[in-house]
Design an enzyme around this catalytic site. Structure first.
Site, short mmCIF file in Angstrom:
data_model
loop_
_atom_site.label_atom_id
_atom_site.label_comp_id
_atom_site.label_asym_id
_atom_site.label_seq_id
_atom_site.Cartn_x
_atom_site.Cartn_y
_atom_site.Cartn_z
N ARG A 101 0.89 -1.18 0.00
CA ARG A 101 0.00 0.00 0.00
C ARG A 101 0.91 1.22 0.00
NH1 ARG A 101 -5.36 1.19 3.49
NH2 ARG A 101 -6.10 -0.13 1.80
N HIS A 128 -7.21 0.93 -6.58
CA HIS A 128 -7.44 0.02 -5.45
C HIS A 128 -8.09 -1.25 -6.03
CE1 HIS A 128 -7.74 -1.41 -1.51
NE2 HIS A 128 -8.59 -0.57 -0.96
N GLN A 131 -10.05 -3.85 -3.90
CA GLN A 131 -11.36 -3.36 -3.49
C GLN A 131 -12.39 -3.64 -4.60
OE1 GLN A 131 -12.19 -1.72 -0.41
NE2 GLN A 131 -14.20 -2.26 -1.19
N ASP A 222 -17.19 7.05 -1.85
CA ASP A 222 -15.98 6.87 -1.05
C ASP A 222 -15.65 8.24 -0.45
OD1 ASP A 222 -13.62 5.97 0.10
OD2 ASP A 222 -12.48 5.93 -1.77
N CYS A 262 -16.50 1.71 0.46
CA CYS A 262 -15.38 0.80 0.71
C CYS A 262 -14.87 0.86 2.14
CB CYS A 262 -14.24 1.11 -0.25
SG CYS A 262 -13.62 2.79 -0.03
N ARG A 290 -13.75 -8.66 0.95
CA ARG A 290 -12.32 -8.47 0.71
C ARG A 290 -11.58 -9.79 0.98
NH1 ARG A 290 -10.11 -3.39 1.01
NH2 ARG A 290 -8.25 -4.50 0.32
N1 CP Z 1 -11.32 -0.43 2.10
C1 CP Z 1 -10.05 -0.50 2.57
O1 CP Z 1 -9.07 -0.69 1.82
O2 CP Z 1 -9.93 -0.40 3.92
P1 CP Z 1 -8.57 -0.15 4.71
O3 CP Z 1 -8.03 1.19 4.27
O4 CP Z 1 -8.95 -0.18 6.15
O5 CP Z 1 -7.60 -1.24 4.35
N1 NVA Z 2 -9.87 6.54 -1.47
C1 NVA Z 2 -9.54 6.10 -0.13
C2 NVA Z 2 -9.77 4.63 -0.01
C3 NVA Z 2 -9.51 4.06 1.34
C4 NVA Z 2 -9.69 2.57 1.38
C5 NVA Z 2 -8.10 6.47 0.17
O1 NVA Z 2 -7.25 6.32 -0.73
O2 NVA Z 2 -7.82 6.93 1.27
#
Ligand code: CP
Ligand code: NVA
Length: 308
Positions: A101, A128, A131, A222, A262, A290
Protein backbone atom coordinates in the site's frame (compact mmCIF):
# COMPACT_ATOMS: atom_id res chain seq x y z
CA UNK A 1 5.96 -19.30 -16.38
CA UNK A 2 6.13 -15.52 -16.19
CA UNK A 3 5.05 -14.08 -12.86
CA UNK A 4 1.93 -11.95 -12.81
CA UNK A 5 1.22 -8.76 -10.88
CA UNK A 6 -2.08 -7.11 -9.92
CA UNK A 7 -1.43 -3.38 -9.83
CA UNK A 8 -4.57 -2.25 -11.62
CA UNK A 9 -7.75 -4.17 -12.51
CA UNK A 10 -6.88 -4.01 -16.20
CA UNK A 11 -3.73 -6.08 -15.59
CA UNK A 12 -6.19 -8.97 -15.83
CA UNK A 13 -8.41 -9.87 -18.75
CA UNK A 14 -12.19 -9.99 -18.37
CA UNK A 15 -11.91 -13.78 -18.36
CA UNK A 16 -9.34 -13.72 -15.57
CA UNK A 17 -11.43 -11.35 -13.44
CA UNK A 18 -14.42 -13.65 -14.01
CA UNK A 19 -12.35 -16.68 -12.92
CA UNK A 20 -11.16 -14.92 -9.74
CA UNK A 21 -14.72 -13.91 -8.83
CA UNK A 22 -16.08 -17.40 -9.48
CA UNK A 23 -13.33 -18.91 -7.34
CA UNK A 24 -14.09 -16.33 -4.61
CA UNK A 25 -17.74 -17.47 -4.59
CA UNK A 26 -16.64 -21.10 -4.26
CA UNK A 27 -14.30 -20.23 -1.43
CA UNK A 28 -16.98 -18.25 0.38
CA UNK A 29 -19.36 -21.22 0.17
CA UNK A 30 -16.87 -23.69 1.61
CA UNK A 31 -14.28 -21.84 3.62
CA UNK A 32 -12.47 -24.88 5.04
CA UNK A 33 -11.84 -26.54 1.68
CA UNK A 34 -8.59 -24.89 0.64
CA UNK A 35 -7.01 -24.75 4.06
CA UNK A 36 -3.66 -26.11 2.86
CA UNK A 37 -3.59 -24.61 -0.63
CA UNK A 38 -0.86 -22.08 0.20
CA UNK A 39 1.19 -24.20 2.56
CA UNK A 40 4.81 -23.05 2.43
CA UNK A 41 3.90 -19.69 0.84
CA UNK A 42 4.56 -16.32 2.44
CA UNK A 43 3.14 -12.90 1.68
CA UNK A 44 5.04 -9.74 2.66
CA UNK A 45 2.64 -6.86 3.33
CA UNK A 46 4.26 -3.45 3.09
CA UNK A 47 2.31 -0.42 4.29
CA UNK A 48 3.18 3.24 3.73
CA UNK A 49 -0.35 4.16 4.90
CA UNK A 50 -2.74 2.95 7.58
CA UNK A 51 -5.23 0.13 6.99
CA UNK A 52 -7.81 -2.02 8.76
CA UNK A 53 -9.51 -4.11 6.09
CA UNK A 54 -6.65 -4.64 3.66
CA UNK A 55 -4.14 -5.62 6.30
CA UNK A 56 -6.40 -7.96 8.25
CA UNK A 57 -8.15 -9.57 5.27
CA UNK A 58 -4.85 -10.39 3.56
CA UNK A 59 -3.34 -11.70 6.77
CA UNK A 60 -6.36 -13.86 7.57
CA UNK A 61 -6.55 -15.02 3.94
CA UNK A 62 -2.97 -16.28 4.01
CA UNK A 63 -3.50 -17.95 7.38
CA UNK A 64 -6.73 -19.69 6.35
CA UNK A 65 -5.11 -20.97 3.15
CA UNK A 66 -2.22 -22.52 5.09
CA UNK A 67 0.35 -19.82 4.31
CA UNK A 68 1.83 -16.97 6.28
CA UNK A 69 1.71 -13.18 6.09
CA UNK A 70 4.38 -10.80 7.33
CA UNK A 71 3.34 -7.22 8.14
CA UNK A 72 5.90 -4.51 7.45
CA UNK A 73 5.29 -0.93 8.45
CA UNK A 74 7.25 1.02 5.83
CA UNK A 75 8.66 3.41 8.43
CA UNK A 76 10.25 0.59 10.39
CA UNK A 77 11.95 -0.95 7.35
CA UNK A 78 15.05 0.05 5.44
CA UNK A 79 12.92 1.05 2.47
CA UNK A 80 13.30 4.39 4.23
CA UNK A 81 17.08 4.23 3.69
CA UNK A 82 17.67 2.09 0.59
CA UNK A 83 16.14 2.31 -2.86
CA UNK A 84 12.97 0.38 -3.66
CA UNK A 85 14.77 -1.88 -6.10
CA UNK A 86 17.48 -3.16 -3.72
CA UNK A 87 15.02 -3.65 -0.89
CA UNK A 88 12.55 -5.54 -3.08
CA UNK A 89 15.32 -7.69 -4.53
CA UNK A 90 16.13 -8.75 -0.98
CA UNK A 91 12.52 -9.20 0.12
CA UNK A 92 11.68 -11.46 -2.81
CA UNK A 93 14.38 -13.92 -1.68
CA UNK A 94 12.27 -14.64 1.41
CA UNK A 95 8.65 -14.51 0.30
CA UNK A 96 6.35 -15.85 -2.44
CA UNK A 97 4.46 -12.58 -3.05
CA UNK A 98 4.44 -8.95 -2.00
CA UNK A 99 1.40 -6.78 -1.30
CA UNK A 100 2.05 -3.06 -0.94
CA UNK A 101 0.00 0.00 0.00
CA UNK A 102 1.76 3.11 -1.25
CA UNK A 103 1.28 6.83 -1.75
CA UNK A 104 2.63 7.03 -5.31
CA UNK A 105 1.46 4.45 -7.83
CA UNK A 106 4.93 4.64 -9.41
CA UNK A 107 6.32 3.01 -6.24
CA UNK A 108 4.23 -0.13 -6.66
CA UNK A 109 5.15 -0.21 -10.36
CA UNK A 110 8.84 -0.02 -9.41
CA UNK A 111 8.32 -2.87 -6.96
CA UNK A 112 6.68 -5.02 -9.62
CA UNK A 113 9.56 -4.38 -12.03
CA UNK A 114 12.15 -5.31 -9.43
CA UNK A 115 10.42 -8.34 -7.90
CA UNK A 116 10.67 -11.88 -9.16
CA UNK A 117 7.47 -12.70 -7.28
CA UNK A 118 3.93 -11.36 -7.85
CA UNK A 119 3.23 -7.86 -6.56
CA UNK A 120 -0.29 -6.88 -5.50
CA UNK A 121 -1.38 -3.25 -5.16
CA UNK A 122 -3.09 -2.92 -1.78
CA UNK A 123 -4.02 0.70 -2.69
CA UNK A 124 -2.10 3.51 -4.31
CA UNK A 125 -3.09 7.07 -5.16
CA UNK A 126 -4.22 5.77 -8.58
CA UNK A 127 -5.94 2.44 -7.95
CA UNK A 128 -7.44 0.02 -5.45
CA UNK A 129 -7.91 -3.12 -7.54
CA UNK A 130 -8.46 -5.53 -4.62
CA UNK A 131 -11.36 -3.36 -3.49
CA UNK A 132 -12.93 -3.63 -6.96
CA UNK A 133 -12.83 -7.44 -6.81
CA UNK A 134 -14.71 -7.40 -3.49
CA UNK A 135 -17.12 -4.78 -4.82
CA UNK A 136 -18.06 -6.83 -7.87
CA UNK A 137 -18.40 -9.95 -5.74
CA UNK A 138 -20.78 -8.06 -3.42
CA UNK A 139 -22.89 -6.73 -6.29
CA UNK A 140 -23.07 -10.17 -7.90
CA UNK A 141 -24.45 -11.58 -4.66
CA UNK A 142 -27.44 -9.26 -5.01
CA UNK A 143 -28.15 -9.51 -8.74
CA UNK A 144 -28.22 -12.65 -10.87
CA UNK A 145 -27.19 -10.66 -13.95
CA UNK A 146 -25.10 -7.58 -13.25
CA UNK A 147 -25.17 -6.65 -16.94
CA UNK A 148 -28.78 -5.58 -16.41
CA UNK A 149 -28.27 -3.18 -13.50
CA UNK A 150 -27.25 0.44 -13.14
CA UNK A 151 -24.49 1.25 -10.68
CA UNK A 152 -23.73 4.86 -9.71
CA UNK A 153 -20.58 6.16 -8.06
CA UNK A 154 -21.08 9.63 -6.59
CA UNK A 155 -18.40 12.00 -5.28
CA UNK A 156 -14.73 11.95 -6.20
CA UNK A 157 -14.30 10.72 -9.77
CA UNK A 158 -10.51 10.84 -9.41
CA UNK A 159 -10.66 8.46 -6.46
CA UNK A 160 -8.57 5.26 -6.58
CA UNK A 161 -11.62 3.16 -5.68
CA UNK A 162 -13.69 4.81 -8.41
CA UNK A 163 -11.00 4.27 -11.06
CA UNK A 164 -10.69 0.57 -10.23
CA UNK A 165 -14.48 0.25 -10.22
CA UNK A 166 -14.62 1.80 -13.71
CA UNK A 167 -12.10 -0.73 -15.00
CA UNK A 168 -13.88 -3.69 -13.39
CA UNK A 169 -17.33 -2.60 -14.62
CA UNK A 170 -16.02 -2.01 -18.13
CA UNK A 171 -14.43 -5.45 -18.28
CA UNK A 172 -17.51 -7.21 -16.90
CA UNK A 173 -20.11 -5.21 -18.83
CA UNK A 174 -21.74 -3.49 -15.84
CA UNK A 175 -23.40 -0.12 -16.48
CA UNK A 176 -21.68 2.51 -14.33
CA UNK A 177 -22.44 6.23 -14.08
CA UNK A 178 -19.88 8.36 -12.27
CA UNK A 179 -21.49 11.50 -10.85
CA UNK A 180 -18.79 14.00 -9.95
CA UNK A 181 -18.09 17.76 -9.99
CA UNK A 182 -16.13 19.01 -12.99
CA UNK A 183 -13.01 19.49 -10.84
CA UNK A 184 -12.97 15.79 -9.94
CA UNK A 185 -13.92 13.80 -13.02
CA UNK A 186 -12.16 10.46 -13.64
CA UNK A 187 -8.59 10.75 -14.97
CA UNK A 188 -8.10 10.89 -18.72
CA UNK A 189 -5.87 7.79 -18.58
CA UNK A 190 -8.79 5.54 -17.63
CA UNK A 191 -11.17 7.24 -20.10
CA UNK A 192 -8.59 6.81 -22.88
CA UNK A 193 -8.15 3.13 -21.99
CA UNK A 194 -11.93 2.68 -22.24
CA UNK A 195 -12.04 4.37 -25.65
CA UNK A 196 -9.01 2.56 -27.02
CA UNK A 197 -10.38 -0.83 -26.04
CA UNK A 198 -13.92 -0.07 -27.05
CA UNK A 199 -15.11 -0.60 -23.48
CA UNK A 200 -16.78 2.73 -22.83
CA UNK A 201 -20.27 1.86 -24.01
CA UNK A 202 -21.72 1.33 -20.52
CA UNK A 203 -19.60 3.86 -18.62
CA UNK A 204 -20.72 7.47 -18.36
CA UNK A 205 -19.67 10.56 -16.42
CA UNK A 206 -21.97 13.42 -15.47
CA UNK A 207 -22.02 16.42 -13.15
CA UNK A 208 -25.81 16.28 -12.91
CA UNK A 209 -26.58 14.31 -9.78
CA UNK A 210 -30.36 14.20 -10.28
CA UNK A 211 -30.10 12.76 -13.79
CA UNK A 212 -27.09 10.62 -12.90
CA UNK A 213 -28.65 8.71 -10.04
CA UNK A 214 -32.04 8.15 -11.67
CA UNK A 215 -32.91 4.43 -11.85
CA UNK A 216 -29.80 3.40 -9.93
CA UNK A 217 -29.90 -0.12 -8.49
CA UNK A 218 -26.76 0.48 -6.44
CA UNK A 219 -25.14 3.73 -5.26
CA UNK A 220 -21.53 3.83 -4.15
CA UNK A 221 -19.42 6.55 -2.61
CA UNK A 222 -15.98 6.87 -1.05
CA UNK A 223 -14.24 9.52 1.02
CA UNK A 224 -13.89 12.99 -0.49
CA UNK A 225 -10.41 13.22 1.06
CA UNK A 226 -8.21 10.21 0.44
CA UNK A 227 -5.11 9.36 2.46
CA UNK A 228 -2.40 11.80 1.46
CA UNK A 229 -4.88 14.55 0.42
CA UNK A 230 -5.48 15.95 3.90
CA UNK A 231 -3.96 19.37 3.11
CA UNK A 232 -6.63 20.02 0.43
CA UNK A 233 -9.40 18.47 2.55
CA UNK A 234 -11.47 21.57 3.14
CA UNK A 235 -11.59 22.54 -0.54
CA UNK A 236 -12.43 19.01 -1.66
CA UNK A 237 -15.28 18.64 0.85
CA UNK A 238 -16.75 21.99 -0.16
CA UNK A 239 -16.73 21.18 -3.88
CA UNK A 240 -18.00 17.63 -3.43
CA UNK A 241 -20.67 18.36 -0.81
CA UNK A 242 -23.50 18.49 -3.42
CA UNK A 243 -22.50 14.90 -4.36
CA UNK A 244 -22.99 13.53 -0.84
CA UNK A 245 -24.81 10.21 -0.62
CA UNK A 246 -27.88 11.07 1.49
CA UNK A 247 -31.56 10.16 1.67
CA UNK A 248 -32.48 12.87 -0.87
CA UNK A 249 -30.13 11.30 -3.42
CA UNK A 250 -31.49 7.84 -2.64
CA UNK A 251 -35.03 9.14 -3.22
CA UNK A 252 -34.02 10.62 -6.57
CA UNK A 253 -33.19 7.16 -7.91
CA UNK A 254 -36.91 6.37 -7.92
CA UNK A 255 -35.89 2.93 -6.64
CA UNK A 256 -34.62 1.41 -3.43
CA UNK A 257 -30.93 1.07 -4.29
CA UNK A 258 -28.28 -0.88 -2.42
CA UNK A 259 -25.70 1.35 -0.72
CA UNK A 260 -21.96 0.79 -0.98
CA UNK A 261 -18.84 2.34 0.57
CA UNK A 262 -15.38 0.80 0.71
CA UNK A 263 -14.75 2.21 4.22
CA UNK A 264 -13.40 3.95 6.20
CA UNK A 265 -16.41 6.29 6.02
CA UNK A 266 -16.58 9.86 7.20
CA UNK A 267 -20.13 9.99 8.46
CA UNK A 268 -22.14 13.01 7.37
CA UNK A 269 -19.40 14.15 5.00
CA UNK A 270 -19.56 11.87 1.93
CA UNK A 271 -22.41 9.72 3.29
CA UNK A 272 -25.05 10.38 5.91
CA UNK A 273 -25.42 7.99 8.83
CA UNK A 274 -29.06 7.15 8.07
CA UNK A 275 -28.05 5.89 4.60
CA UNK A 276 -24.92 4.10 5.80
CA UNK A 277 -26.91 2.27 8.49
CA UNK A 278 -30.03 1.63 6.37
CA UNK A 279 -31.45 -1.81 5.55
CA UNK A 280 -30.14 -1.45 2.01
CA UNK A 281 -26.55 -0.93 3.06
CA UNK A 282 -24.25 -3.74 1.89
CA UNK A 283 -21.17 -1.94 3.15
CA UNK A 284 -20.13 -4.59 5.66
CA UNK A 285 -20.68 -7.37 3.10
CA UNK A 286 -18.17 -5.47 0.97
CA UNK A 287 -15.73 -5.46 3.87
CA UNK A 288 -16.19 -9.20 4.41
CA UNK A 289 -15.82 -9.94 0.72
CA UNK A 290 -12.32 -8.47 0.71
CA UNK A 291 -11.32 -11.71 2.44
CA UNK A 292 -12.96 -14.09 -0.03
CA UNK A 293 -11.92 -12.15 -3.13
CA UNK A 294 -8.31 -11.86 -2.00
CA UNK A 295 -8.11 -15.57 -1.21
CA UNK A 296 -9.09 -16.20 -4.81
CA UNK A 297 -6.58 -13.61 -6.03
CA UNK A 298 -3.76 -15.17 -3.98
CA UNK A 299 -4.58 -18.64 -5.34
CA UNK A 300 -4.70 -17.27 -8.87
CA UNK A 301 -1.26 -15.65 -8.51
CA UNK A 302 0.50 -18.23 -6.35
CA UNK A 303 -1.04 -21.45 -7.66
CA UNK A 304 -1.50 -20.78 -11.39
CA UNK A 305 -4.07 -23.15 -12.84
CA UNK A 306 -5.59 -23.73 -9.39
CA UNK A 307 -8.97 -25.38 -9.63
CA UNK A 308 -8.88 -25.81 -13.41
N1 CP B 1 -11.32 -0.43 2.10
C1 CP B 1 -10.05 -0.50 2.57
O1 CP B 1 -9.07 -0.69 1.82
O2 CP B 1 -9.93 -0.40 3.92
P1 CP B 1 -8.57 -0.15 4.71
O3 CP B 1 -8.03 1.19 4.27
O4 CP B 1 -8.95 -0.18 6.15
O5 CP B 1 -7.60 -1.24 4.35
N1 NVA C 1 -9.87 6.54 -1.47
C1 NVA C 1 -9.54 6.10 -0.13
C2 NVA C 1 -9.77 4.63 -0.01
C3 NVA C 1 -9.51 4.06 1.34
C4 NVA C 1 -9.69 2.57 1.38
C5 NVA C 1 -8.10 6.47 0.17
O1 NVA C 1 -7.25 6.32 -0.73
O2 NVA C 1 -7.82 6.93 1.27
Amino acid sequence: MQKRDFLVVRDFTAKEIRAVLDLAKDIKRDQARHSRALEGKELAMLFQKTSTRTRVSFEVAMHQLGGQAIFLDWRSTNFTLGGIEDEIRSLDRYVSAIMARVFKHADVEAMARAARVPVINGLSDAAHPCQALADLLTIEEKFPDTRKIKLVFTGDGTDNVCVSLIEACALLGVQLTVVAPKEFIPPSSVMEWLAKNNLGRKISVTQDIAAGVKDADVIYTDTFVSMGQESEGERRIKIMHPYQLNSEVVKRTGKSPFIMHCLPAHRDIEITSDVLDSDKSIIFDQAENRLHAQKALLLFLLRPGFGS
